[in-house]
Scaffold this motif. Structure first.
Motif, PDB file in Angstrom:
ATOM      1  N   THR A   9      64.478   3.226 -31.959  1.00  0.00           N
ATOM      2  CA  THR A   9      63.415   2.336 -31.494  1.00  0.00           C
ATOM      3  C   THR A   9      62.112   3.111 -31.326  1.00  0.00           C
ATOM      4  O   THR A   9      62.121   4.342 -31.205  1.00  0.00           O
ATOM      5  N   GLU A  11      60.406   3.086 -28.689  1.00  0.00           N
ATOM      6  CA  GLU A  11      60.506   3.673 -27.345  1.00  0.00           C
ATOM      7  C   GLU A  11      61.173   5.047 -27.383  1.00  0.00           C
ATOM      8  O   GLU A  11      60.786   5.966 -26.653  1.00  0.00           O
ATOM      9  N   ASN A  15      59.249   8.524 -26.052  1.00  0.00           N
ATOM     10  CA  ASN A  15      59.808   9.357 -24.987  1.00  0.00           C
ATOM     11  C   ASN A  15      60.008  10.814 -25.383  1.00  0.00           C
ATOM     12  O   ASN A  15      60.372  11.631 -24.541  1.00  0.00           O
ATOM     13  N   LYS A  59      50.506   7.809 -28.143  1.00  0.00           N
ATOM     14  CA  LYS A  59      51.072   6.462 -28.138  1.00  0.00           C
ATOM     15  C   LYS A  59      50.545   5.654 -29.328  1.00  0.00           C
ATOM     16  O   LYS A  59      51.315   5.030 -30.059  1.00  0.00           O
ATOM     17  N   GLU A  63      52.774   4.347 -32.448  1.00  0.00           N
ATOM     18  CA  GLU A  63      52.826   2.903 -32.687  1.00  0.00           C
ATOM     19  C   GLU A  63      52.377   2.554 -34.102  1.00  0.00           C
ATOM     20  O   GLU A  63      52.987   1.719 -34.770  1.00  0.00           O
TER      21      GLU A  63
END
Length: 81
Positions: A9, A11, A15, A59, A63
């Motif tokens: 994912t 996420e 992380n 980020k 993305e």
């Protein structure tokens, strides 16, 4: 050890801990770079601002890469284990 097959994912990638390099500028402030994410660079007037800005840049970088299904490299610090 983390391998790409365990990262399923966005996420998971967000992380990951990528190494951040700080370069103090002669006129003040800092330039910050995540070498593992080509072109992921930011700046800040203070260390705190530089950290906040590079984390925002990370980020956005991740993305965007995820959205376009680009290859996302693992942090080089993981590759050394």
């Amino acid at each position: 050890m983390i391998t790409k097959d365990k990262l399923t994912t966005l996420e998971d990638y967000l992380n990951l801990n990528y190494s951040i390099t700080f370069y103090p500028e002669n006129e003040g402030g800092y330039t910050v770079v995540i070498q593992d994410l080509q072109g992921c660079i930011s700046e800040g007037d203070t260390l705190e601002e530089a950290i906040e800005n590079i984390l925002d840049a990370k980020k956005i970088w991740l993305e965007t890469a995820w959205e376009y299904q680009d290859i996302i490299p693992l942090p080089s610090t993981l590759m050394k284990n």
